[in-house]
Enzyme design. Structure first.
Site, short mmCIF file in Angstrom:
data_model
loop_
_atom_site.label_atom_id
_atom_site.label_comp_id
_atom_site.label_asym_id
_atom_site.label_seq_id
_atom_site.Cartn_x
_atom_site.Cartn_y
_atom_site.Cartn_z
N GLU A 148 0.85 -1.20 0.00
CA GLU A 148 0.00 0.00 0.00
C GLU A 148 0.88 1.24 0.00
O GLU A 148 2.01 1.22 0.48
CB GLU A 148 -0.94 -0.01 1.21
N ARG A 151 -1.42 7.87 2.00
CA ARG A 151 -1.06 9.06 2.77
C ARG A 151 -2.21 9.37 3.71
O ARG A 151 -3.36 9.51 3.26
CB ARG A 151 -0.82 10.25 1.85
N GLU A 152 -1.92 9.45 4.99
CA GLU A 152 -2.99 9.79 5.93
C GLU A 152 -3.56 11.16 5.56
O GLU A 152 -2.83 12.10 5.27
CB GLU A 152 -2.48 9.77 7.37
N LEU A 250 10.75 18.90 0.57
CA LEU A 250 11.90 19.71 0.96
C LEU A 250 11.45 20.83 1.89
O LEU A 250 11.88 21.97 1.76
CB LEU A 250 12.61 20.29 -0.27
N CYS A 260 4.47 5.05 10.08
CA CYS A 260 5.15 4.39 8.96
C CYS A 260 6.63 4.75 8.87
O CYS A 260 7.49 3.91 9.10
CB CYS A 260 4.44 4.73 7.65
N LYS A 323 0.73 14.86 11.59
CA LYS A 323 0.46 15.63 10.39
C LYS A 323 -0.98 16.12 10.46
O LYS A 323 -1.78 15.59 11.23
CB LYS A 323 0.69 14.80 9.13
#
Length: 435
Positions: A148, A151-152, A250, A260, A323
Protein backbone atom coordinates in the site's frame (compact mmCIF):
# COMPACT_ATOMS: atom_id res chain seq x y z
CA UNK A 1 -15.66 -9.97 -6.50
CA UNK A 2 -15.96 -11.50 -3.04
CA UNK A 3 -13.18 -9.97 -0.94
CA UNK A 4 -12.09 -10.26 2.68
CA UNK A 5 -9.82 -7.81 4.47
CA UNK A 6 -8.04 -9.21 7.52
CA UNK A 7 -7.21 -6.46 10.01
CA UNK A 8 -9.44 -3.41 10.28
CA UNK A 9 -7.01 -0.84 11.60
CA UNK A 10 -6.09 2.21 9.56
CA UNK A 11 -4.98 0.34 6.43
CA UNK A 12 -7.56 -2.44 6.58
CA UNK A 13 -10.62 -0.32 7.32
CA UNK A 14 -9.82 2.10 4.50
CA UNK A 15 -9.10 -0.75 2.08
CA UNK A 16 -12.29 -2.64 2.97
CA UNK A 17 -14.52 0.41 2.60
CA UNK A 18 -12.81 1.50 -0.63
CA UNK A 19 -13.12 -1.95 -2.21
CA UNK A 20 -16.82 -1.95 -1.35
CA UNK A 21 -17.17 1.55 -2.77
CA UNK A 22 -15.75 0.17 -6.03
CA UNK A 23 -18.54 -2.42 -6.13
CA UNK A 24 -16.95 -5.49 -4.57
CA UNK A 25 -18.66 -7.62 -1.90
CA UNK A 26 -16.41 -7.15 1.14
CA UNK A 27 -16.12 -8.51 4.67
CA UNK A 28 -13.70 -6.96 7.15
CA UNK A 29 -12.30 -9.20 9.90
CA UNK A 30 -10.64 -8.12 13.14
CA UNK A 31 -10.17 -9.60 16.62
CA UNK A 32 -11.08 -6.27 18.26
CA UNK A 33 -14.83 -6.52 18.92
CA UNK A 34 -15.21 -2.83 19.77
CA UNK A 35 -13.56 -1.78 16.51
CA UNK A 36 -15.81 -4.13 14.54
CA UNK A 37 -18.89 -2.78 16.31
CA UNK A 38 -17.95 0.79 15.41
CA UNK A 39 -17.23 -0.03 11.78
CA UNK A 40 -20.41 -2.09 11.41
CA UNK A 41 -22.39 0.95 12.55
CA UNK A 42 -20.70 3.11 9.93
CA UNK A 43 -18.38 4.88 12.35
CA UNK A 44 -14.62 4.99 11.78
CA UNK A 45 -12.49 4.32 14.89
CA UNK A 46 -10.04 7.00 13.71
CA UNK A 47 -10.22 10.29 11.82
CA UNK A 48 -9.77 10.04 8.06
CA UNK A 49 -11.50 12.47 5.67
CA UNK A 50 -14.02 10.74 3.41
CA UNK A 51 -14.00 7.39 5.23
CA UNK A 52 -17.29 7.76 7.17
CA UNK A 53 -19.13 8.60 3.97
CA UNK A 54 -17.99 5.54 2.02
CA UNK A 55 -18.43 3.31 5.07
CA UNK A 56 -22.05 4.37 5.38
CA UNK A 57 -22.84 4.13 1.67
CA UNK A 58 -21.23 0.68 1.27
CA UNK A 59 -22.95 -0.74 4.37
CA UNK A 60 -26.32 0.63 3.30
CA UNK A 61 -25.81 -0.85 -0.18
CA UNK A 62 -25.16 -4.26 1.39
CA UNK A 63 -21.66 -4.56 -0.04
CA UNK A 64 -19.74 -4.19 3.24
CA UNK A 65 -19.96 -6.02 6.55
CA UNK A 66 -17.63 -6.63 9.48
CA UNK A 67 -17.01 -9.61 11.74
CA UNK A 68 -14.71 -11.00 14.42
CA UNK A 69 -15.09 -14.54 13.04
CA UNK A 70 -12.46 -15.60 10.49
CA UNK A 71 -14.88 -18.21 9.16
CA UNK A 72 -16.89 -15.37 7.65
CA UNK A 73 -14.02 -14.83 5.21
CA UNK A 74 -14.03 -18.43 3.98
CA UNK A 75 -15.98 -17.87 0.76
CA UNK A 76 -13.94 -14.87 -0.45
CA UNK A 77 -12.07 -15.16 -3.74
CA UNK A 78 -9.40 -12.67 -2.65
CA UNK A 79 -8.17 -12.09 0.90
CA UNK A 80 -6.16 -8.99 1.81
CA UNK A 81 -4.00 -9.00 4.95
CA UNK A 82 -3.62 -5.47 6.29
CA UNK A 83 -2.55 -5.87 9.91
CA UNK A 84 0.11 -3.76 11.62
CA UNK A 85 3.84 -4.41 11.77
CA UNK A 86 4.96 -2.29 14.73
CA UNK A 87 8.51 -1.92 15.91
CA UNK A 88 9.60 -4.66 18.30
CA UNK A 89 10.11 -3.66 21.91
CA UNK A 90 13.82 -3.24 22.54
CA UNK A 91 14.70 -3.61 18.86
CA UNK A 92 14.47 -1.72 15.56
CA UNK A 93 13.12 -4.79 13.76
CA UNK A 94 9.50 -5.16 12.66
CA UNK A 95 7.20 -7.26 14.82
CA UNK A 96 5.51 -9.81 12.53
CA UNK A 97 3.36 -11.35 15.28
CA UNK A 98 0.14 -9.93 13.85
CA UNK A 99 0.98 -10.80 10.24
CA UNK A 100 1.83 -14.40 11.14
CA UNK A 101 -1.28 -14.81 13.30
CA UNK A 102 -3.58 -13.38 10.63
CA UNK A 103 -1.98 -15.50 7.92
CA UNK A 104 -2.30 -18.77 9.85
CA UNK A 105 -5.88 -18.09 10.91
CA UNK A 106 -6.81 -17.22 7.34
CA UNK A 107 -4.98 -20.19 5.84
CA UNK A 108 -7.14 -22.47 7.98
CA UNK A 109 -10.34 -21.29 6.25
CA UNK A 110 -9.20 -20.08 2.80
CA UNK A 111 -10.77 -22.02 -0.05
CA UNK A 112 -8.67 -23.82 -2.67
CA UNK A 113 -7.94 -21.49 -5.57
CA UNK A 114 -8.39 -18.32 -3.51
CA UNK A 115 -5.68 -15.66 -3.45
CA UNK A 116 -4.17 -14.33 -0.23
CA UNK A 117 -2.71 -10.86 -0.81
CA UNK A 118 -0.36 -9.21 1.65
CA UNK A 119 -0.64 -5.43 2.00
CA UNK A 120 1.22 -4.99 5.29
CA UNK A 121 4.69 -3.45 5.18
CA UNK A 122 7.04 -6.33 5.97
CA UNK A 123 10.77 -7.10 5.91
CA UNK A 124 11.94 -8.49 2.57
CA UNK A 125 11.75 -12.28 2.59
CA UNK A 126 8.47 -12.45 4.52
CA UNK A 127 6.33 -13.26 1.48
CA UNK A 128 8.61 -16.10 0.37
CA UNK A 129 8.44 -17.59 3.87
CA UNK A 130 4.65 -17.36 4.00
CA UNK A 131 4.30 -18.81 0.49
CA UNK A 132 6.38 -21.80 1.54
CA UNK A 133 4.17 -22.27 4.61
CA UNK A 134 1.09 -22.10 2.41
CA UNK A 135 2.48 -24.83 0.17
CA UNK A 136 3.26 -27.02 3.16
CA UNK A 137 -0.30 -26.61 4.47
CA UNK A 138 -1.65 -27.82 1.14
CA UNK A 139 -4.68 -25.52 1.19
CA UNK A 140 -4.64 -24.86 -2.54
CA UNK A 141 -4.66 -21.11 -1.86
CA UNK A 142 -1.98 -18.90 -3.40
CA UNK A 143 -0.06 -15.84 -2.19
CA UNK A 144 0.68 -12.43 -3.73
CA UNK A 145 2.08 -9.21 -2.30
CA UNK A 146 0.48 -5.85 -3.09
CA UNK A 147 2.05 -3.04 -0.99
CA UNK A 148 0.00 0.00 0.00
CA UNK A 149 1.03 3.62 -0.58
CA UNK A 150 -1.49 5.52 1.51
CA UNK A 151 -1.06 9.06 2.77
CA UNK A 152 -2.99 9.79 5.93
CA UNK A 153 -5.55 12.46 5.14
CA UNK A 154 -5.79 11.21 1.54
CA UNK A 155 -6.11 7.47 2.14
CA UNK A 156 -9.50 6.98 0.50
CA UNK A 157 -8.41 8.74 -2.69
CA UNK A 158 -5.08 6.91 -2.67
CA UNK A 159 -6.90 3.56 -2.50
CA UNK A 160 -9.58 4.26 -5.09
CA UNK A 161 -7.31 6.29 -7.40
CA UNK A 162 -3.77 5.01 -6.66
CA UNK A 163 -0.75 6.56 -8.36
CA UNK A 164 0.64 3.06 -9.05
CA UNK A 165 -0.13 -0.60 -8.45
CA UNK A 166 2.57 -3.11 -7.55
CA UNK A 167 1.91 -6.84 -7.78
CA UNK A 168 4.42 -9.28 -6.33
CA UNK A 169 3.37 -12.68 -7.71
CA UNK A 170 4.75 -16.20 -8.14
CA UNK A 171 2.00 -17.31 -10.54
CA UNK A 172 1.29 -15.11 -13.61
CA UNK A 173 -2.37 -16.11 -13.39
CA UNK A 174 -2.67 -14.05 -10.22
CA UNK A 175 -2.14 -10.88 -12.23
CA UNK A 176 -5.57 -11.37 -13.82
CA UNK A 177 -7.16 -11.76 -10.38
CA UNK A 178 -5.62 -8.54 -9.09
CA UNK A 179 -6.49 -6.76 -12.31
CA UNK A 180 -10.12 -7.67 -11.67
CA UNK A 181 -9.90 -6.23 -8.15
CA UNK A 182 -8.38 -2.98 -9.42
CA UNK A 183 -10.27 -2.80 -12.73
CA UNK A 184 -11.43 0.76 -12.15
CA UNK A 185 -7.93 2.08 -11.45
CA UNK A 186 -6.42 0.17 -14.36
CA UNK A 187 -9.16 1.45 -16.65
CA UNK A 188 -8.25 4.98 -15.56
CA UNK A 189 -4.63 4.43 -16.63
CA UNK A 190 -2.95 3.71 -13.30
CA UNK A 191 0.57 2.32 -13.92
CA UNK A 192 0.94 -1.34 -12.94
CA UNK A 193 4.23 -3.01 -12.06
CA UNK A 194 4.28 -6.82 -11.96
CA UNK A 195 7.28 -8.25 -10.17
CA UNK A 196 8.47 -10.90 -7.71
CA UNK A 197 7.82 -11.07 -3.97
CA UNK A 198 11.13 -9.53 -2.87
CA UNK A 199 10.90 -6.53 -5.19
CA UNK A 200 7.30 -5.83 -4.15
CA UNK A 201 8.33 -5.90 -0.48
CA UNK A 202 11.28 -3.59 -1.15
CA UNK A 203 9.19 -1.04 -3.08
CA UNK A 204 7.34 0.16 0.01
CA UNK A 205 10.29 0.37 2.38
CA UNK A 206 12.49 1.90 -0.33
CA UNK A 207 9.90 4.59 -1.02
CA UNK A 208 9.64 5.42 2.68
CA UNK A 209 13.43 5.42 3.06
CA UNK A 210 13.77 7.84 0.16
CA UNK A 211 11.12 10.21 1.51
CA UNK A 212 12.69 10.13 4.97
CA UNK A 213 16.08 10.86 3.41
CA UNK A 214 14.75 13.85 1.49
CA UNK A 215 13.07 15.29 4.58
CA UNK A 216 16.10 14.78 6.78
CA UNK A 217 18.39 16.19 4.10
CA UNK A 218 16.61 19.55 4.11
CA UNK A 219 16.52 19.49 7.92
CA UNK A 220 20.29 18.93 7.95
CA UNK A 221 20.58 21.96 5.64
CA UNK A 222 18.40 23.84 8.15
CA UNK A 223 21.01 23.14 10.82
CA UNK A 224 23.68 24.67 8.61
CA UNK A 225 21.42 27.58 7.63
CA UNK A 226 20.81 28.42 11.29
CA UNK A 227 24.56 28.51 11.90
CA UNK A 228 25.45 30.80 8.99
CA UNK A 229 22.31 32.96 8.88
CA UNK A 230 20.89 31.56 5.65
CA UNK A 231 17.22 30.83 4.92
CA UNK A 232 16.48 27.14 4.32
CA UNK A 233 13.09 27.89 2.76
CA UNK A 234 14.67 29.95 0.00
CA UNK A 235 17.38 27.32 -0.32
CA UNK A 236 14.72 24.63 -0.85
CA UNK A 237 12.94 26.79 -3.42
CA UNK A 238 16.17 27.25 -5.35
CA UNK A 239 17.30 23.63 -5.42
CA UNK A 240 13.73 22.44 -5.94
CA UNK A 241 13.69 24.04 -9.39
CA UNK A 242 16.20 21.39 -10.43
CA UNK A 243 14.04 18.72 -12.10
CA UNK A 244 16.37 16.04 -10.79
CA UNK A 245 15.58 17.09 -7.21
CA UNK A 246 12.07 18.58 -7.14
CA UNK A 247 10.53 20.77 -4.44
CA UNK A 248 8.20 18.25 -2.75
CA UNK A 249 9.27 16.97 0.68
CA UNK A 250 11.90 19.71 0.96
CA UNK A 251 10.09 21.49 3.78
CA UNK A 252 12.34 21.92 6.79
CA UNK A 253 10.73 21.77 10.19
CA UNK A 254 10.35 19.64 13.27
CA UNK A 255 10.70 16.42 11.27
CA UNK A 256 8.61 13.41 10.32
CA UNK A 257 6.68 11.01 12.52
CA UNK A 258 3.65 8.75 12.27
CA UNK A 259 3.18 5.03 12.17
CA UNK A 260 5.15 4.39 8.96
CA UNK A 261 8.32 6.35 8.19
CA UNK A 262 10.12 6.13 11.55
CA UNK A 263 9.49 2.43 12.23
CA UNK A 264 9.88 1.44 8.56
CA UNK A 265 13.34 2.94 8.13
CA UNK A 266 14.46 1.35 11.40
CA UNK A 267 13.06 -2.03 10.35
CA UNK A 268 14.71 -1.69 6.92
CA UNK A 269 18.09 -1.04 8.54
CA UNK A 270 17.58 -3.97 10.92
CA UNK A 271 16.68 -6.30 8.06
CA UNK A 272 19.69 -5.17 6.02
CA UNK A 273 21.88 -6.03 9.01
CA UNK A 274 20.31 -9.51 9.19
CA UNK A 275 21.10 -9.95 5.49
CA UNK A 276 24.73 -8.95 6.02
CA UNK A 277 24.24 -5.66 4.17
CA UNK A 278 24.11 -3.19 7.06
CA UNK A 279 26.56 -0.87 5.27
CA UNK A 280 24.16 -0.51 2.31
CA UNK A 281 21.63 1.44 4.38
CA UNK A 282 23.85 2.72 7.19
CA UNK A 283 22.84 6.24 6.19
CA UNK A 284 19.34 5.52 7.53
CA UNK A 285 20.69 5.62 11.09
CA UNK A 286 21.85 9.19 10.51
CA UNK A 287 18.54 10.06 8.81
CA UNK A 288 16.77 8.94 11.98
CA UNK A 289 19.19 10.91 14.17
CA UNK A 290 18.76 14.12 12.14
CA UNK A 291 15.00 13.75 12.38
CA UNK A 292 15.03 13.37 16.15
CA UNK A 293 17.41 16.34 16.54
CA UNK A 294 14.79 18.67 15.11
CA UNK A 295 12.59 18.01 18.13
CA UNK A 296 15.52 18.96 20.35
CA UNK A 297 15.91 22.14 18.34
CA UNK A 298 12.33 23.25 19.03
CA UNK A 299 12.78 22.69 22.76
CA UNK A 300 16.10 24.59 22.69
CA UNK A 301 14.48 27.49 20.80
CA UNK A 302 11.70 27.63 23.40
CA UNK A 303 14.21 27.91 26.21
CA UNK A 304 16.18 30.57 24.32
CA UNK A 305 13.10 32.69 23.67
CA UNK A 306 12.12 32.50 27.33
CA UNK A 307 15.48 33.60 28.71
CA UNK A 308 17.12 30.20 29.03
CA UNK A 309 14.53 28.32 31.12
CA UNK A 310 10.96 27.23 30.38
CA UNK A 311 10.16 26.29 34.00
CA UNK A 312 6.86 27.81 35.09
CA UNK A 313 6.34 29.61 31.78
CA UNK A 314 3.01 29.21 29.98
CA UNK A 315 3.49 27.69 26.51
CA UNK A 316 0.76 27.03 23.95
CA UNK A 317 1.53 24.00 21.76
CA UNK A 318 -0.46 24.17 18.53
CA UNK A 319 -0.76 20.67 17.13
CA UNK A 320 -0.44 17.16 18.52
CA UNK A 321 -0.87 14.83 15.54
CA UNK A 322 2.12 13.94 13.37
CA UNK A 323 0.46 15.63 10.39
CA UNK A 324 -2.74 17.58 9.67
CA UNK A 325 -6.02 15.92 8.61
CA UNK A 326 -5.37 12.98 10.94
CA UNK A 327 -5.84 12.01 14.58
CA UNK A 328 -2.69 9.86 14.51
CA UNK A 329 -0.23 10.63 17.31
CA UNK A 330 2.13 7.69 16.72
CA UNK A 331 5.71 8.94 17.02
CA UNK A 332 4.38 12.48 16.64
CA UNK A 333 7.07 15.18 16.82
CA UNK A 334 4.40 17.63 18.00
CA UNK A 335 3.28 15.54 20.96
CA UNK A 336 6.90 14.73 21.79
CA UNK A 337 7.74 18.44 21.95
CA UNK A 338 4.78 19.06 24.27
CA UNK A 339 5.86 16.21 26.57
CA UNK A 340 9.48 17.40 26.66
CA UNK A 341 8.49 20.98 27.50
CA UNK A 342 6.21 19.73 30.25
CA UNK A 343 9.04 17.57 31.56
CA UNK A 344 11.22 20.68 31.84
CA UNK A 345 8.60 22.30 34.06
CA UNK A 346 6.76 24.43 31.51
CA UNK A 347 3.08 25.19 32.01
CA UNK A 348 2.05 23.58 28.71
CA UNK A 349 -1.44 23.76 27.26
CA UNK A 350 -1.73 21.76 24.05
CA UNK A 351 -4.41 21.78 21.39
CA UNK A 352 -5.25 20.06 18.11
CA UNK A 353 -8.39 19.85 15.94
CA UNK A 354 -8.48 16.03 16.05
CA UNK A 355 -5.68 14.73 18.27
CA UNK A 356 -6.66 15.78 21.80
CA UNK A 357 -8.48 12.58 22.80
CA UNK A 358 -5.70 10.25 21.68
CA UNK A 359 -3.04 12.49 23.23
CA UNK A 360 -4.86 12.73 26.55
CA UNK A 361 -5.17 8.93 26.70
CA UNK A 362 -1.41 8.52 26.15
CA UNK A 363 -0.15 11.49 28.17
CA UNK A 364 -2.74 12.45 30.81
CA UNK A 365 -0.11 14.53 32.61
CA UNK A 366 -0.47 17.27 29.98
CA UNK A 367 -3.12 19.99 29.95
CA UNK A 368 -5.26 19.97 26.80
CA UNK A 369 -7.91 22.08 25.19
CA UNK A 370 -9.77 21.80 21.90
CA UNK A 371 -9.91 25.58 21.65
CA UNK A 372 -7.07 27.43 19.95
CA UNK A 373 -8.15 30.65 21.62
CA UNK A 374 -8.03 29.03 25.06
CA UNK A 375 -4.56 27.61 24.38
CA UNK A 376 -3.21 31.00 23.33
CA UNK A 377 -4.80 32.99 26.16
CA UNK A 378 -2.08 34.48 28.39
CA UNK A 379 0.61 32.28 26.81
CA UNK A 380 4.18 33.58 26.87
CA UNK A 381 5.14 31.49 23.85
CA UNK A 382 3.25 29.74 21.06
CA UNK A 383 4.80 26.72 19.33
CA UNK A 384 3.23 25.68 16.03
CA UNK A 385 4.21 22.04 15.44
CA UNK A 386 1.45 20.59 13.23
CA UNK A 387 0.54 22.57 10.14
CA UNK A 388 -3.25 22.45 10.38
CA UNK A 389 -4.86 25.03 8.10
CA UNK A 390 -6.45 26.83 11.03
CA UNK A 391 -3.00 27.51 12.50
CA UNK A 392 -1.57 28.60 9.16
CA UNK A 393 -4.43 31.08 8.86
CA UNK A 394 -4.10 32.65 12.31
CA UNK A 395 -4.17 36.46 12.28
CA UNK A 396 -0.97 37.71 13.97
CA UNK A 397 -2.58 40.77 15.55
CA UNK A 398 -5.36 38.66 17.08
CA UNK A 399 -2.86 36.16 18.47
CA UNK A 400 -0.73 38.95 19.92
CA UNK A 401 -3.78 40.42 21.65
CA UNK A 402 -4.54 37.06 23.29
CA UNK A 403 -1.04 36.23 24.48
CA UNK A 404 0.78 37.58 27.51
CA UNK A 405 3.85 38.17 25.35
CA UNK A 406 4.11 37.80 21.55
CA UNK A 407 6.62 35.03 20.90
CA UNK A 408 6.18 32.22 18.38
CA UNK A 409 8.14 29.25 17.07
CA UNK A 410 7.08 28.22 13.59
CA UNK A 411 8.04 24.54 13.74
CA UNK A 412 6.79 23.89 10.21
CA UNK A 413 7.88 27.11 8.44
CA UNK A 414 4.33 27.78 7.26
CA UNK A 415 3.90 31.32 8.59
CA UNK A 416 4.94 34.62 7.00
CA UNK A 417 7.76 35.89 9.22
CA UNK A 418 7.34 39.50 8.06
CA UNK A 419 3.64 39.57 8.95
CA UNK A 420 4.24 38.14 12.41
CA UNK A 421 7.15 40.45 13.19
CA UNK A 422 5.12 43.43 11.99
CA UNK A 423 2.52 42.44 14.61
CA UNK A 424 5.26 42.64 17.26
CA UNK A 425 6.21 38.98 17.51
CA UNK A 426 9.60 37.58 18.34
CA UNK A 427 9.44 35.00 15.53
CA UNK A 428 11.64 31.94 15.12
CA UNK A 429 11.43 29.47 12.24
CA UNK A 430 13.37 26.30 11.55
CA UNK A 431 16.48 27.14 9.58
CA UNK A 432 15.26 30.54 8.44
CA UNK A 433 16.26 34.00 9.59
CA UNK A 434 13.65 36.25 11.09
CA UNK A 435 14.35 39.35 9.06
Amino acid sequence: MRISVIGCGYLGAVHAASMAELGHDVVGIDVDARKIELLASGRAPFFEPGLPEILTSAIEAGRLRFSTDMADAADAEVHFIGVGTPQQLGSSAADLTYVDAAFRSLAAVAAPGSLIVGKSTVPVGTAARLAAELDELGTGARLAWNPEFLREGFAVKDTIEPDRLVYGVADPADVEVLDAVYAAAIGAGTPRIVTDFATAELVKVSANAFLATKISFINAMAEIAETVGADVTQLADAIGHDARIGRRFLNAGVGFGGGCLPKDIRAFAARAEELGRAESVSFLREIDAINLRRRDRVVDLAASLLGGDVHGRRIAVLGLTFKPDSDDIRDSPALDVAVRLHGLGADVIATDPEGVANSRAKHPQLAFTESTDEALAEAELAVLVTEWSEYRELVPADVAAAMRSPRIIDGRNVLDPAAWMEAGFDYRGMGRHAG
